[in-house]
Design an enzyme around this catalytic site. Structure first.
Site, mmCIF file in Angstrom:
data_model
loop_
_atom_site.group_PDB
_atom_site.id
_atom_site.type_symbol
_atom_site.label_atom_id
_atom_site.label_comp_id
_atom_site.label_asym_id
_atom_site.label_seq_id
_atom_site.Cartn_x
_atom_site.Cartn_y
_atom_site.Cartn_z
ATOM 1 N N GLY A 1 -12.262 33.606 46.178
ATOM 2 C CA GLY A 1 -12.737 32.687 47.211
ATOM 3 C C GLY A 1 -13.865 31.814 46.709
ATOM 4 N N GLY A 2 -14.903 31.653 47.511
ATOM 5 C CA GLY A 2 -16.026 30.806 47.138
ATOM 6 C C GLY A 2 -16.694 31.257 45.856
ATOM 7 N N PRO B 1 -4.996 9.649 16.388
ATOM 8 C CA PRO B 1 -5.240 8.920 17.637
ATOM 9 C C PRO B 1 -3.994 8.273 18.228
ATOM 10 C CG PRO B 1 -7.004 8.483 16.070
ATOM 11 C CD PRO B 1 -5.967 9.268 15.327
ATOM 12 N N GLU C 1 -0.641 22.195 20.406
ATOM 13 C CA GLU C 1 0.501 22.596 19.571
ATOM 14 C C GLU C 1 1.844 22.281 20.222
ATOM 15 O OE1 GLU C 1 0.206 26.231 17.358
ATOM 16 O OE2 GLU C 1 -1.988 26.136 17.360
ATOM 17 N N LEU D 1 -2.813 17.537 11.832
ATOM 18 C CA LEU D 1 -1.559 16.843 12.033
ATOM 19 C C LEU D 1 -1.738 15.664 12.992
ATOM 20 C CD1 LEU D 1 1.535 16.571 11.718
ATOM 21 C CD2 LEU D 1 1.778 18.302 13.531
#
Length: 390
Positions: free
Chosen positions: A346-347, A136, A370, A133
């Site tokens: 955390g890290g 660009p 969508e 559908l």
């Protein structure tokens, strides 16, 4: 590091058959999908073998008629299958949802002859579909699409470019929306195009921040010729078909979002109960406990919302507004929950050693595909308040 096997979610299924179906899906998810998910996503590997396995297991056509190779399952059950698959690997869950979306036009609007000829292979014959559908220059404004189909005797000749196509370059068939009449929604028609049609070429896959195992590519139609018996519905009916398809497809995205969020919550809880700080598990600290509680609440609310919309659909009642609400809420919840899961770890959450960073990257696209969540808000507001006054 491989993903953790999805933790079983307590479900209330309508039949014993559907319970057996979910047990099968969980077994496939734990044995075949989850173990290699992290490695294959990092490598950008498309798991075609998994879609072949799902087809052989009867899982690619669940919400469709068994007379055409489907599974006769209500959407209430089908969406819970998607949730389980997405919890194991979003590329797989979303891929099944897109395949179902690509099959919807023919199943819902095709002639009996078309359905008998094509649906068995599409739903249970190992084929994989794409839905074409977007372009660009026409994303949210889908009615402005420019791909054109011109009548030539008993054939149509399609020329144009489609963009952001999931399964672009690997799909066996494409549901294509093309302009056959004047500008606007009434000039659009739907076609079923073979994936290997002469003149159809896929561009290089997009380089994405997440879902690297799911190919997304432009498709170029350079004079692609299809017979008129591959036109779905009447000329000019394509946009109505597209909107109906997207209502159902948005529920698929909502279910996938809940599955992804559930996987993130499971990972966060496992880490919190095992990680020790100040002499006790970090799950003992109130700040983290409240965070986990909020994550779980968003997931339960999202699951309830998409199931309520699915039950309306199964009953033959209007569900467009509820589908938009489910897509909006569930995907926003997935973004929030996956971000919080990174925080819980955390890290470590910021490293590739744990899958939560991938979940967070993957969640973002669900707010876009969508129909962006801004479009969902427009759909909801229009149904509540009517069209804008301008």
């Amino acid at each position: 590091m491989s993903d953790r096997a999805p933790k079983p979610v307590e479900r209330h299924l309508p039949t014993e058959e559907s319970e057996d179906l979910l047990a099968l899906v969980r077994d496939i998810a734990q044995r075949e999908i989850a173990p290699a998910a992290a490695e294959e996503e990092e490598a950008g590997h498309f798991p075609r073998r998994l879609f072949t396995l799902l087809s052989e297991s009867g899982l690619l056509g669940l919400p469709y008629d068994s007379a055409h190779g489907g599974g006769d399952q209500p959407y209430e059950v089908y969406l819970q299958v998607l949730e389980e698959l997405a919890a194991a690997r979003l590329t797989v869950g979303l891929g099944v949802s897109v395949h179902s979306l690509a099959s919807y036009a023919l199943a819902g609007f095709g002639s009996k002859e078309q359905q008998a000829e094509h649906l068995p292979a599409m739903l249970g014959g190992g084929l994989l579909g794409a839905y074409c559908l977007s372009e660009p220059t026409s994303g949210s404004d889908a009615a402005s699409l420019r791909t054109r189909a011109v009548r030539d005797g008993d054939d149509w000749v399609i020329t144009g470019t489609k963009s952001w196509i999931t399964h672009g370059g690997v799909a066996d068939f494409c549901t294509v929306l093309a302009r056959t009449g004047p500008d606007g929604a009434r000039g659009i028609t739907a076609f079923l195009v073979p994936g290997d049609a002469p003149g159809l070429q896929a561009a290089a896959p997009e380089k994405k921040m997440g879902m690297k195992g799911s190919p997304t590519a432009q498709l170029h139609f350079d004079g692609v010729r299809v017979a008129d018996d591959r036109r779905i519905g009447e000329e000019g009916q394509g946009f109505a078909i597209a909107l109906a398809s997207l209502d159902s497809g948005r529920l698929g995205i909502a279910a996938c979002a809940v599955g992804l969020a559930q996987a993130a919550l499971d990972e966060a809880m496992a880490y919190a109960t095992g990680r020790q700080q100040f002499g006790r598990p970090i799950a003992d600290f109130q700040g983290l406990r409240f965070l986990i509680a909020d994550m779980a609440t968003r997931i339960e609310a999202g699951r309830a919302l998409y199931l309520a919309a699915a039950r309306l659909r199964d009953a033959g009642l209007p569900f467009s507004r509820q589908a938009a609400m489910a897509k909006l809420f569930c995907t926003d919840a997935a973004m929030s929950v996956t971000t919080d899961a990174v925080q819980v770890l955390g890290g470590y959450g910021y490293t590739l050693d744990f899958p939560v960073e991938r979940y967070m990257r993957e969640a973002k696209v669900l707010q876009i595909v969508e129909g962006t969540n801004q479009i969902q808000r427009m759909v909801i507001a229009r149904q509540l308040l009517g069209p804008e006054s301008r």
